[in-house]
Design a protein around this motif. Structure first.
Motif, PDB file in Angstrom:
ATOM      1  N   ASP A  72      13.034   1.644   2.949  1.00 57.87           N
ATOM      2  CA  ASP A  72      12.223   1.049   4.010  1.00 57.87           C
ATOM      3  C   ASP A  72      10.729   1.133   3.733  1.00 57.87           C
ATOM      4  O   ASP A  72       9.987   0.167   3.979  1.00 57.87           O
ATOM      5  CB  ASP A  72      12.556   1.689   5.363  1.00 57.87           C
ATOM      6  CG  ASP A  72      12.341   3.195   5.402  1.00 57.87           C
ATOM      7  OD1 ASP A  72      12.186   3.824   4.330  1.00 57.87           O
ATOM      8  OD2 ASP A  72      12.345   3.762   6.512  1.00 57.87           O
ATOM      9  N   ALA A  73      10.266   2.251   3.212  1.00 56.19           N
ATOM     10  CA  ALA A  73       8.831   2.421   2.986  1.00 56.19           C
ATOM     11  C   ALA A  73       8.282   1.423   1.956  1.00 56.19           C
ATOM     12  O   ALA A  73       7.298   0.729   2.235  1.00 56.19           O
ATOM     13  CB  ALA A  73       8.526   3.855   2.574  1.00 56.19           C
ATOM     14  N   PRO A  74       8.873   1.315   0.760  1.00 57.37           N
ATOM     15  CA  PRO A  74       8.338   0.340  -0.192  1.00 57.37           C
ATOM     16  C   PRO A  74       8.530  -1.102   0.262  1.00 57.37           C
ATOM     17  O   PRO A  74       7.709  -1.963  -0.051  1.00 57.37           O
ATOM     18  CB  PRO A  74       9.120   0.621  -1.484  1.00 57.37           C
ATOM     19  CG  PRO A  74      10.341   1.352  -1.055  1.00 57.37           C
ATOM     20  CD  PRO A  74       9.937   2.141   0.143  1.00 57.37           C
ATOM     21  N   THR A  75       9.612  -1.373   1.007  1.00 58.78           N
ATOM     22  CA  THR A  75       9.807  -2.727   1.530  1.00 58.78           C
ATOM     23  C   THR A  75       8.690  -3.081   2.505  1.00 58.78           C
ATOM     24  O   THR A  75       8.141  -4.190   2.475  1.00 58.78           O
ATOM     25  CB  THR A  75      11.175  -2.838   2.218  1.00 58.78           C
ATOM     26  OG1 THR A  75      12.208  -2.571   1.257  1.00 58.78           O
ATOM     27  CG2 THR A  75      11.384  -4.225   2.789  1.00 58.78           C
ATOM     28  N   THR A  76       8.327  -2.129   3.365  1.00 58.72           N
ATOM     29  CA  THR A  76       7.206  -2.334   4.284  1.00 58.72           C
ATOM     30  C   THR A  76       5.928  -2.645   3.504  1.00 58.72           C
ATOM     31  O   THR A  76       5.184  -3.571   3.840  1.00 58.72           O
ATOM     32  CB  THR A  76       6.975  -1.076   5.140  1.00 58.72           C
ATOM     33  OG1 THR A  76       8.169  -0.766   5.852  1.00 58.72           O
ATOM     34  CG2 THR A  76       5.835  -1.278   6.125  1.00 58.72           C
ATOM     35  N   GLY A  93       3.668   3.680  -2.615  1.00 54.08           N
ATOM     36  CA  GLY A  93       4.407   2.869  -1.664  1.00 54.08           C
ATOM     37  C   GLY A  93       5.892   3.172  -1.595  1.00 54.08           C
ATOM     38  O   GLY A  93       6.637   2.476  -0.900  1.00 54.08           O
ATOM     39  N   SER A  94       6.328   4.224  -2.274  1.00 57.07           N
ATOM     40  CA  SER A  94       7.751   4.566  -2.315  1.00 57.07           C
ATOM     41  C   SER A  94       8.138   5.427  -1.115  1.00 57.07           C
ATOM     42  O   SER A  94       7.289   5.889  -0.342  1.00 57.07           O
ATOM     43  CB  SER A  94       8.065   5.337  -3.598  1.00 57.07           C
ATOM     44  OG  SER A  94       7.449   6.624  -3.558  1.00 57.07           O
ATOM     45  N   ILE A  95       9.451   5.680  -0.976  1.00 55.98           N
ATOM     46  CA  ILE A  95       9.882   6.606   0.071  1.00 55.98           C
ATOM     47  C   ILE A  95       9.383   8.017  -0.220  1.00 55.98           C
ATOM     48  O   ILE A  95       9.158   8.806   0.693  1.00 55.98           O
ATOM     49  CB  ILE A  95      11.418   6.583   0.260  1.00 55.98           C
ATOM     50  CG1 ILE A  95      12.154   6.836  -1.053  1.00 55.98           C
ATOM     51  CG2 ILE A  95      11.856   5.283   0.889  1.00 55.98           C
ATOM     52  CD1 ILE A  95      13.674   6.893  -0.897  1.00 55.98           C
ATOM     53  N   GLY A  96       9.178   8.332  -1.499  1.00 54.50           N
ATOM     54  CA  GLY A  96       8.591   9.622  -1.848  1.00 54.50           C
ATOM     55  C   GLY A  96       7.158   9.725  -1.366  1.00 54.50           C
ATOM     56  O   GLY A  96       6.733  10.764  -0.851  1.00 54.50           O
ATOM     57  N   HIS A  97       6.399   8.667  -1.525  1.00 55.43           N
ATOM     58  CA  HIS A  97       5.014   8.609  -1.032  1.00 55.43           C
ATOM     59  C   HIS A  97       5.004   8.783   0.482  1.00 55.43           C
ATOM     60  O   HIS A  97       4.201   9.553   1.035  1.00 55.43           O
ATOM     61  CB  HIS A  97       4.417   7.257  -1.432  1.00 55.43           C
ATOM     62  CG  HIS A  97       2.961   7.098  -1.123  1.00 55.43           C
ATOM     63  ND1 HIS A  97       2.287   5.907  -1.293  1.00 55.43           N
ATOM     64  CD2 HIS A  97       2.036   7.975  -0.635  1.00 55.43           C
ATOM     65  CE1 HIS A  97       1.020   6.054  -0.946  1.00 55.43           C
ATOM     66  NE2 HIS A  97       0.842   7.301  -0.536  1.00 55.43           N
ATOM     67  N   TYR A  98       5.908   8.084   1.148  1.00 58.54           N
ATOM     68  CA  TYR A  98       5.987   8.185   2.609  1.00 58.54           C
ATOM     69  C   TYR A  98       6.282   9.623   3.040  1.00 58.54           C
ATOM     70  O   TYR A  98       5.663  10.137   3.975  1.00 58.54           O
ATOM     71  CB  TYR A  98       7.071   7.250   3.142  1.00 58.54           C
ATOM     72  CG  TYR A  98       7.150   7.231   4.652  1.00 58.54           C
ATOM     73  CD1 TYR A  98       6.422   6.305   5.388  1.00 58.54           C
ATOM     74  CD2 TYR A  98       7.934   8.147   5.337  1.00 58.54           C
ATOM     75  CE1 TYR A  98       6.473   6.293   6.771  1.00 58.54           C
ATOM     76  CE2 TYR A  98       7.987   8.149   6.720  1.00 58.54           C
ATOM     77  CZ  TYR A  98       7.257   7.210   7.431  1.00 58.54           C
ATOM     78  OH  TYR A  98       7.314   7.220   8.804  1.00 58.54           O
ATOM     79  N   SER A 105      10.658  12.764  -4.577  1.00 59.20           N
ATOM     80  CA  SER A 105      11.572  11.781  -5.148  1.00 59.20           C
ATOM     81  C   SER A 105      12.805  11.614  -4.266  1.00 59.20           C
ATOM     82  O   SER A 105      12.848  12.083  -3.132  1.00 59.20           O
ATOM     83  CB  SER A 105      11.954  12.192  -6.574  1.00 59.20           C
ATOM     84  OG  SER A 105      12.547  11.109  -7.266  1.00 59.20           O
ATOM     85  N   TRP A 106      13.835  10.992  -4.808  1.00 58.69           N
ATOM     86  CA  TRP A 106      14.969  10.562  -3.998  1.00 58.69           C
ATOM     87  C   TRP A 106      16.245  10.502  -4.846  1.00 58.69           C
ATOM     88  O   TRP A 106      16.223  10.468  -6.070  1.00 58.69           O
ATOM     89  CB  TRP A 106      14.681   9.173  -3.414  1.00 58.69           C
ATOM     90  CG  TRP A 106      14.322   8.168  -4.467  1.00 58.69           C
ATOM     91  CD1 TRP A 106      15.155   7.387  -5.211  1.00 58.69           C
ATOM     92  CD2 TRP A 106      12.996   7.876  -4.941  1.00 58.69           C
ATOM     93  NE1 TRP A 106      14.450   6.621  -6.099  1.00 58.69           N
ATOM     94  CE2 TRP A 106      13.136   6.894  -5.960  1.00 58.69           C
ATOM     95  CE3 TRP A 106      11.724   8.338  -4.600  1.00 58.69           C
ATOM     96  CZ2 TRP A 106      12.025   6.375  -6.638  1.00 58.69           C
ATOM     97  CZ3 TRP A 106      10.633   7.816  -5.274  1.00 58.69           C
ATOM     98  CH2 TRP A 106      10.783   6.841  -6.283  1.00 58.69           C
TER      99      TRP A 106
END
Length: 331
Positions: A99-103, A151-156, A196-197
Motif C-alpha cells: 500500500d505505501a509504495p502504491t500510494t 516509498g516502500s512499506i519499509g520506509h513507511y 524490510s519485509w
C-alpha cells in the motif's frame, strides 16, 4: 499513532470452496474461470509485474496457469519501486505492490487504479538490526542510519515507528537502498538498521542472525494491491478480472496448503523451505474486497505520507480504487 482497522479478516472454508479451491486441490475443473473465456478476445496479452514470492509463484503452485484464455508476459522486480516505475512507463499493465509504495506512485501521477487487494499480517514488515547491536528499541534508533527503499512499506514503517515513539523523521537518517544492497550494508556495518519485509525479513532472522526492533503490528494496514493502468482497465477488463480471480483462488489454496506451497515456492525463488514456511506463517496473506475498511486504511496510509512530505498533497483514497473487480472474489 495511526491505528488500522480489520488487520486480518477471516475467510471461511465455505468461501474458499466457493472460489473453487477445493475443486482445484482435487484436480477438478474450475467453473468461474471457464465463464470468463468467452468475453476475452483471442490473442489478448497481459503484461504483469511481480515481486519475488508474489503472484506468479502462487498461481503456478495452485495449478491455475494451465488454461489461460490469454497470454501473460511476466516481469520480475526486486522491490515495489522499480515495478511501479515500469507501470508508470507502460512497460507493464498490472503489478502487485504494498500500500505505501502504491500510494507514492499514484500520488506522483501514475495513470493507474487499484483493482485488487490482499491483507497480510503487518508483523511481516520489520526493522532489523544485527544480533549484537546495542539497539533495543525505537528510541535507540535516534541518530542511527536505517536502510530501506524510498516509498516502500519499509520506509513507511520507519516513519510510523518514529512518530509513535515521539521522534521526528530527522532524528534518524534514512539510506534509500534496494533490499540486496541494504542486506549487504547491514552486514558491513554501513547502516545500523534495515526496514524490510517478507522473505528478506525471514532470511535475516533465520540465516543472518538479525534481531527485530519493531514490526508493523499496530502501525501498518498489511494491505497490498494489484494496480492496473487506466488503459488496461478500459481495454482488457475481463482479462484483468480473470487474473484477480486466479490470484484470489491461489492465495486461498496457499493458506490451506502452506507446506506444499512453501516447498514449491522455495525451489522457484531459490531459498530454503524453512525460510518459505516462516514467511508464509507470518504473512498469512489473503484476498479481501475493496470495501470501506480498505479505503479507510488506505486513506490513513496516504495521510501519513502527506504529513511527512513524502507526497505533495492529500490523496483521496476512494478515487484511486476500482471496486468493480470485487465481483472476481467469493461472495
Amino acid at each position: 499513532m495511526t491505528m488500522f482497522t480489520n488487520p486480518l479478516p477471516s475467510l471461511s472454508r465455505r468461501h474458499a470452496l466457493g472460489l473453487g479451491v477445493g475443486a482445484l486441490a482435487a484436480g477438478l475443473a474450475f467453473p468461474p474461470l471457464r465463464q470468463a473465456r468467452a468475453a476475452i478476445p483471442a490473442g489478448t496479452v497481459l503484461k504483469v509485474g511481480d515481486q519475488k514470492g508474489g503472484v506468479q509463484s502462487v498461481i503456478e503452485a495452485a495449478g491455475l496457469l494451465a488454461d489461460l484464455p490469454y497470454r501473460i508476459e511476466w516481469s520480475q522486480f526486486p522491490a515495489a519501486a522499480p515495478l511501479l516505475e515500469a507501470l508508470n512507463a507502460g512497460a507493464i499493465e498490472v503489478g502487485y505492490a504494498g500500500d505505501a509504495p502504491t500510494t507514492f506512485a499514484l500520488a506522483a501521477g501514475t495513470s493507474a487504479k487499484i483493482i485488487g487487494a490482499v491483507r497480510s499480517n503487518p508483523q511481516s514488515t520489520t526493522i532489523l538490526v544485527p544480533g549484537n547491536s546495542s539497539i533495543r528499541s525505537v528510541a535507540d534508533l535516534k541518530g542511527k542510519t536505517i536502510g530501506t527503499g524510498r516509498g516502500s512499506i519499509g520506509h513507511y514503517l520507519v516513519l510510523a515507528a518514529l512518530k509513535a515513539n515521539g521522534l521526528k523523521p530527522g532524528d534518524a537518517k534514512i539510506a534509500f537502498l534496494l533490499p540486496s544492497d541494504a542486506k549487504s550494508a547491514l552486514a558491513a556495518g554501513s547502516i545500523d538498521a534495515w526496514s524490510s519485509w517478507g522473505i528478506y525479513v525471514s532470511q535475516a532472522l533465520l540465516v543472518d542472525g538479525a534481531r527485530a526492533v519493531v514490526t508493523g503490528t499496530g502501525l501498518m494496514s498489511g494491505l497490498s494491491y494489484q494496480s492496473a493502468t487506466l488503459e488496461a482497465i478500459a481495454t482488457k477488463r475481463d482479462a484483468l478480472a480473470d487474473l484477480i480471480r486466479r490470484f484470489a483462488a491461489a492465495r486461498l489454496w496457499a493458506l490451506e496448503n502452506s507446506d506444499a506451497y512453501a516447498g514449491i515456492w522455495a525451489k522457484t525463488v531459490g531459498v530454503d523451505s524453512t525460510i518459505a514456511r516462516h514467511t508464509f506463517g507470518v504473512e498469512r496473506a489473503r484476498p479481501v474486497a475493496i470495501d470501506s475498511s480498505v479505503i479507510a486504511d488506505q486513506q490513513a496510509t496516504s495521510d501519513v505520507w502527506r504529513e511527512f512530505g513524502i507526497i505533495p498533497k492529500r490523496l483521496d483514497a476512494a478515487a484511486i480504487f476500482d471496486p468493480g473487480f470485487n465481483s472476481a472474489l467469493p461472495a
